[in-house]
Every structure is written in structure tokens, then in C-alpha cells.
Design a protein around this motif. Structure first.
Motif, mmCIF file in Angstrom:
data_model
loop_
_atom_site.group_PDB
_atom_site.id
_atom_site.type_symbol
_atom_site.label_atom_id
_atom_site.label_comp_id
_atom_site.label_asym_id
_atom_site.label_seq_id
_atom_site.Cartn_x
_atom_site.Cartn_y
_atom_site.Cartn_z
ATOM 1 N N LYS A 198 -36.316 -2.511 -40.835
ATOM 2 C CA LYS A 198 -36.055 -2.956 -39.462
ATOM 3 C C LYS A 198 -35.300 -4.282 -39.451
ATOM 4 O O LYS A 198 -34.328 -4.462 -38.696
ATOM 5 C CB LYS A 198 -37.383 -3.091 -38.706
ATOM 6 C CG LYS A 198 -37.210 -3.338 -37.222
ATOM 7 C CD LYS A 198 -38.537 -3.315 -36.493
ATOM 8 C CE LYS A 198 -39.297 -4.585 -36.715
ATOM 9 N NZ LYS A 198 -40.391 -4.788 -35.732
ATOM 10 N N PHE A 215 -33.882 0.992 -32.280
ATOM 11 C CA PHE A 215 -33.348 2.084 -33.099
ATOM 12 C C PHE A 215 -32.381 2.948 -32.291
ATOM 13 O O PHE A 215 -31.336 3.380 -32.791
ATOM 14 C CB PHE A 215 -34.484 2.940 -33.642
ATOM 15 C CG PHE A 215 -35.273 2.260 -34.734
ATOM 16 C CD1 PHE A 215 -34.626 1.657 -35.803
ATOM 17 C CD2 PHE A 215 -36.656 2.223 -34.687
ATOM 18 C CE1 PHE A 215 -35.348 1.032 -36.812
ATOM 19 C CE2 PHE A 215 -37.390 1.601 -35.689
ATOM 20 C CZ PHE A 215 -36.730 0.992 -36.744
ATOM 21 N N ALA A 216 -32.714 3.206 -31.024
ATOM 22 C CA ALA A 216 -31.822 3.999 -30.180
ATOM 23 C C ALA A 216 -30.501 3.272 -29.947
ATOM 24 O O ALA A 216 -29.414 3.875 -30.029
ATOM 25 C CB ALA A 216 -32.504 4.302 -28.846
ATOM 26 N N LEU A 272 -35.068 -5.243 -32.100
ATOM 27 C CA LEU A 272 -35.731 -5.036 -33.387
ATOM 28 C C LEU A 272 -36.525 -6.256 -33.829
ATOM 29 O O LEU A 272 -37.403 -6.151 -34.685
ATOM 30 C CB LEU A 272 -34.685 -4.681 -34.455
ATOM 31 C CG LEU A 272 -33.978 -3.339 -34.262
ATOM 32 C CD1 LEU A 272 -32.818 -3.208 -35.235
ATOM 33 C CD2 LEU A 272 -34.952 -2.182 -34.441
ATOM 34 N N TYR A 308 -41.106 -0.689 -44.120
ATOM 35 C CA TYR A 308 -40.622 -0.448 -42.762
ATOM 36 C C TYR A 308 -40.105 -1.737 -42.145
ATOM 37 O O TYR A 308 -39.046 -1.759 -41.491
ATOM 38 C CB TYR A 308 -41.745 0.144 -41.913
ATOM 39 C CG TYR A 308 -41.449 0.157 -40.427
ATOM 40 C CD1 TYR A 308 -40.567 1.088 -39.885
ATOM 41 C CD2 TYR A 308 -42.042 -0.771 -39.572
ATOM 42 C CE1 TYR A 308 -40.279 1.086 -38.528
ATOM 43 C CE2 TYR A 308 -41.771 -0.779 -38.224
ATOM 44 C CZ TYR A 308 -40.884 0.159 -37.702
ATOM 45 O OH TYR A 308 -40.604 0.162 -36.364
ATOM 46 N N ILE A 335 -42.533 -0.998 -27.115
ATOM 47 C CA ILE A 335 -41.447 -0.019 -27.197
ATOM 48 C C ILE A 335 -40.136 -0.632 -27.686
ATOM 49 O O ILE A 335 -39.100 0.047 -27.682
ATOM 50 C CB ILE A 335 -41.211 0.648 -25.822
ATOM 51 C CG1 ILE A 335 -40.787 -0.402 -24.784
ATOM 52 C CG2 ILE A 335 -42.437 1.403 -25.368
ATOM 53 C CD1 ILE A 335 -40.271 0.203 -23.493
ATOM 54 N N THR A 336 -40.158 -1.894 -28.111
ATOM 55 C CA THR A 336 -38.901 -2.546 -28.491
ATOM 56 C C THR A 336 -38.300 -1.924 -29.752
ATOM 57 O O THR A 336 -37.071 -1.845 -29.874
ATOM 58 C CB THR A 336 -39.116 -4.044 -28.697
ATOM 59 O OG1 THR A 336 -40.226 -4.239 -29.590
ATOM 60 C CG2 THR A 336 -39.389 -4.744 -27.384
ATOM 61 N N ASP A 337 -39.135 -1.512 -30.706
ATOM 62 C CA ASP A 337 -38.589 -0.894 -31.916
ATOM 63 C C ASP A 337 -37.822 0.380 -31.580
ATOM 64 O O ASP A 337 -36.708 0.608 -32.072
ATOM 65 C CB ASP A 337 -39.713 -0.576 -32.907
ATOM 66 C CG ASP A 337 -40.211 -1.810 -33.631
ATOM 67 O OD1 ASP A 337 -39.731 -2.912 -33.316
ATOM 68 O OD2 ASP A 337 -41.075 -1.675 -34.518
ATOM 69 N N GLU A 338 -38.420 1.211 -30.712
ATOM 70 C CA GLU A 338 -37.755 2.457 -30.331
ATOM 71 C C GLU A 338 -36.429 2.177 -29.626
ATOM 72 O O GLU A 338 -35.403 2.832 -29.894
ATOM 73 C CB GLU A 338 -38.667 3.294 -29.433
ATOM 74 C CG GLU A 338 -39.872 3.898 -30.151
ATOM 75 C CD GLU A 338 -41.002 2.900 -30.357
ATOM 76 O OE1 GLU A 338 -40.852 1.732 -29.905
ATOM 77 O OE2 GLU A 338 -42.019 3.273 -30.977
ATOM 78 N N LEU A 339 -36.443 1.186 -28.712
ATOM 79 C CA LEU A 339 -35.203 0.830 -28.019
ATOM 80 C C LEU A 339 -34.151 0.298 -28.992
ATOM 81 O O LEU A 339 -32.955 0.603 -28.884
ATOM 82 C CB LEU A 339 -35.489 -0.216 -26.939
ATOM 83 C CG LEU A 339 -36.324 0.254 -25.738
ATOM 84 C CD1 LEU A 339 -36.649 -0.931 -24.827
ATOM 85 C CD2 LEU A 339 -35.584 1.334 -24.971
#
Length: 484
Positions: free
Chosen positions: A414, A461-462, A449, A410, A455-459
Motif C-alpha cells: 500500500k 486502490f480504485a 492510501l 500488505y 473505506i480509504t484503502d478501497e477508494l
């Protein structure tokens, strides 16, 4: 061996888009695993790759920056790394295999970043590769020169079998000399397959007999070298090779003296810092200045490594920062090997970072471009070398330290996605040319990333998904309409 690496690189990627720069990445990466010196790598492979890149349309500064970036990567690419990696294994009391294990993923990401930058620059400038007919055959190059890789294979085997780096290096050098002397003798006096086969079989039997007589392996190797040197005096090609070997040993001795003096002086400095307690005090100062924030401590350590690297070789730089800055990171909970690898990487990056940028300075006269311009471009191209160490500190799974392999996979995904976005932001091209707003969006998504917050990973990826969709839409909209 340089010619073998160049032919292999040209045969593999020379015909692809931007193949000239991709040849530089692969050829310099291959060569860097052998010599372990970034500046020396620039001066050897750069004589071939930089003019090739300029010939096919790359601007001179970009050609020099790509060569400098790829050449510096040789010090971080297993299985044979720079001298500082061996010192690290001795310093922290682990095997060299563990150092290679921690370095393999960041090294792959580093070269993937350089390869991606070359691809994007070729797309932006609409550059093509060499015609297929002009590219040498990689299979034929390997068929003709496969034996040149045998000393390197032996060196890697000995290192991973638990032998000391000193022993492995001695045997690797002796094997290289035996191979060169034997090949020169055969090329002059024995061109038939039967003679060649008989020569190497007899040489192998002599080596076996010497070993059975009770001699140590290194003594046996040097005995074989002596036996092959004697007949080499009696023909011109042999004398020329002996002269080249003597020059190579002289160059190696000069380089070893410089490293030895640096290590001796640094050893005195470390002894003074340790005995007086200044080492622990400096580590405490870094912790105090950071205010307990890990990111601030990492930034201070990075600056220290780069500043020291402006006047010191990588090995001396690592030894000093490992004694001063690595303990501070260790106090803040960073694993031992990760903290040392952090100092190691930024000691290497110092040779790419302006204002000094020794690798860029070496590439400047070959590329005929300003060394500061080359240095700033190399900093952009090698951004993975600046970002991946921070990611590894926040999640050591990127260096295969702790966690399971799924988590490491993962982290690799990333980091790779971040490199793709960062490359687009730096070059200004993805599937279509990017405007300032698109580049800013790609850069922010890449930063999300890297930052390890809830929540930075989600932001990230979005943001990446939106960027890819927008580029797909723009690319389809720019296609010419087919006639009805």
C-alpha cells in the motif's frame, strides 16, 4: 571508499534511463550508511553526483535536491544509522537490533521514493543514461576494492552480535586504520601476491598471540596500529597517510565535541523539565491542544520536530522531542518505539525542510542553484519520509511492530503504491505527461492510501486502478500508427 561506491553505482545503473540521478541515490545511500551525517554526505558524494546529473540534462536545482534527499537517507538506513538511533536504543531500553528492525522498511521506502522520482524526471525530460561503454564495471570495482568494505562488515557484525556501539565503533576505526596502513606498506614494498599473503598471515598470528596473552580486544587492535605506524614514518606515502589520518581524527574530534556539547546541554534541559514536572505538563498540553485527535497530535509533534531542527543537529533534536513530544504520543496509545521513531524521522526531515534546510544549503554551491528552490524540490522528492511515519503510527506493522508478516507485506504494498502515485503527481509524468486534473487525481488516490479510515484503502486502490488504466489508454493512443 567514496570512489568504490561511485564506481559500483555507475556500473549498476549508470547506463539506465536517468542513470545519473539513480547513481546519486545509490552512491549517497551507500556512503550515508558509513558516515551517518547527511550534510557531510552532500559535501562528499555531491562533488561527484551533482555535476554528473547536470551533465546529463537534469536542472541544477533538481540535481541538488536529489543529492540532498539521498544523503539524508543514510541516517535512517540500517545497519549503520545516525547517532540518534544509538541514543534511542539506550533511551527506551531496547537493543540496537530492534531499532534497525523497526527502521528497515521505512528506509527502503524512502530510497525507493527517491529512485522513482529520478526515473519520472528522466522520463519527463527525455533523459538517457551513460553509454554502456563509458560505465565502469561494477564487478571489476568490487574485485579491486572489496577489502575496503571489511571494516564496515566487522562493524555491522559486532553491532548485531550484541556488543555495545562504543566497542563496535572503536574496533571498526582500528580495523580501518590497520587496513589502510597495511595496504600502503604493501603497495610500496610488497607488490607480489606471496609477500601480501605472508604479511596478512603474520599480522593475524601476531593479533592471535596478543589476544592469548590476556590483552583485551581493543588493546590488541591499538597494538597492531602502533606496530604499523612505526615503519610508515620511513617512506613518503606512509607519512602522507599518517598526516591524513591525523587530520581525520581532528575532524572527528571536532564533530564529537559539537555532539557532546549538544547532548550535555540537552541533558540539562531534560533534567530541568523532568524535575519540575514541565515534561509531563508539555505532553499534556499537546494532548489538550489536539483535542484527543491522534492526527492533530502527530501534526503538532511534526511541527515541533521541524522547528527544533532548524537550529539543532539531528541528535539534539531527537533527544528534546523524545523527552517532550514522544510521551504525548505514548499517552494516546502509540507504541513506544513507534513514537520515538516518529520524532527521529522528523528530526532528520528538518534538514530538508525550508526555510533553513541545511542539506539543501550544503548542496546549493555545488549545484549553483538557490537553496530554497533545492529545499522545496527535496521536500517533494522525500515525501515518503513525511508520509510513512504517519502510516506507521496508524498501523505499526509497517515497522514490524505487532501483526503478522502478511499484514506487514500488505502495508508495504500500500505504501509503495502511494509512493508511485505521489511521484506521478509531483513530477507531472507517468507513462505520458500529466495535466493538472490527472495530477490532482493521482494525489488524491495517494492520500486515500495514507489515511487509515474504514473505506480509504478501497477508494485508494480504485483510484489507482483508474489512473493506471487511463495512462495506459493515453500511452497507446499517442503511439504513431504503423504503415499498412
Amino acid at each position: 571508499m567514496i570512489q568504490l561506491f561511485n564506481d559500483l553505482s555507475l556500473g549498476l545503473v549508470g547506463h539506465r534511463k536517468g542513470g545519473a540521478a539513480k547513481v546519486s541515490v545509490i552512491s549517497s545511500g551507500f556512503m550515508g550508511t558509513v558516515n551517518g551525517s547527511g550534510v557531510a554526505n552532500v559535501l562528499t558524494t555531491g562533488q561527484f553526483t551533482i555535476p554528473l546529473m547536470k551533465r546529463f540534462g537534469y536542472r541544477p536545482a533538481f540535481a541538488g535536491a536529489m543529492e540532498a534527499t539521498a544523503s539524508m537517507g543514510g541516517q535512517i538506513m540500517p545497519p549503520v544509522m545516525g547517532a540518534a538511533a544509538f541514543i534511542m536504543a539506550e533511551t527506551i531500553g531496547i537493543s540496537y537490533l530492534e531499532v534497525c528492525k523497526a527502521a528497515v522498511i521505512p528506509a527502503i521506502l524512502y530510497f525507493a521514493s527517491a529512485y522513482w522520482m529520478a526515473h519520472l524526471e528522466a522520463g519527463r525530460c527525455k533523459l538517457l543514461g551513460l553509454p554502456k561503454a563509458e560505465c565502469p564495471s561494477a564487478l571489476q570495482a568490487m574485485k579491486n576494492g572489496w577489502y575496503l568494505l571489511l571494516p564496515l562488515v566487522a562493524l555491522v557484525y559486532l553491532l548485531f552480535s550484541g556488543f555495545t556501539p562504543l566497542f563496535a565503533g572503536v574496533i571498526g576505526i582500528a580495523g580501518t586504520v590497520i587496513l589502510l596502513l597495511g595496504t600502503t606498506l604493501l603497495n610500496t614494498h610488497g607488490r607480489t601476491l606471496a609477500i601480501r599473503l605472508a604479511f596478512w598471515v603474520i599480522l593475524g598470528l601476531v593479533a592471535y598471540g596478543i589476544s592469548k596473552a590476556g590483552f583485551r580486544t581493543e588493546h590488541m587492535a591499538f597494538t597492531l596500529v602502533g606496530l604499523l605506524i612505526i615503519p610508515s614514518f620511513f617512506f613518503m606515502e606512509g607519512r602522507q597517510l599518517l598526516r591524513a589520518l591525523v587530520d581525520a581524527m581532528a575532524d572527528g574530534a571536532r564533530a564529537a565535541v559539537a555532539v557532546g556539547i549538544a547532548c550535555a546541554l540537552v541533558g540539562i534541559l531534560i533534567g530541568m523539565l523532568t524535575l519540575t514536572g514541565l515534561a509531563s505538563s508539555l505532553a499534556g498540553i499537546i494532548v489538550d491542544l489536539s483535542g484527543g485527535y491522534l492526527l492533530a497530535a502527530l501534526l503538532l509533534t511534526m511541527v515541533a520536530c521541524i522547528v527544533l531542527g532548524t537550529g539543532l543537529p539531528t541528535t539534539a533534536n531527537y533527544i528534546i522531542t523524545a523527552a517532550i513530544a514522544a510521551p504525548a504520543l505514548l499517552q494516546m496509545g502509540v507504541p513506544l518505539i513507534v513514537s520515538h521513531m516518529f520524532c527521529f524521522y522528523f528530526g532528520i526531515m528538518a534538514d530538508l525542510t525550508p526555510p533553513v534546510a541545511l542539506a539543501a544549503l550544503a548542496a546549493s554551491p555545488i549545484a549553483r542553484a538557490g537553496h530554497l528552490e533545492i529545499g522545496w524540490l527535496a521536500t517533494k522528492i522525500a515525501m515518503a519520509g513525511y508520509l510513512v511515519p504517519f502510516m506507521a503510527v496508524y498501523d505499526p506493522a509497517l515497522m514490524l511492530q505487532g501483526g503478522d508478516y502478511w499484514h506487514s507485506a500488505y502495508m508495504v504494498f500500500k505504501a509503495g503504491l502511494g509512493i508511485i502515485l505521489w511521484g506521478a503527481a509531483m513530477i507531472g509524468y507517468f507513462w505520458t505527461p500529466l495535466n493538472l486534473l490527472e495530477r490532482l487525481g493521482a494525489g488524491i488516490a495517494a492520500a486515500m492510501l495514507v489515511i487509515a479510515l474504514p473505506i480509504t484503502d478501497e477508494l485508494g486502490f480504485a483510484g489507482a486502478a483508474l489512473f493506471f488504466l487511463w495512462q495506459w489508454y493515453r500511452e497507446r493512443s499517442s503511439r504513431p500508427l504503423s504503415p499498412a
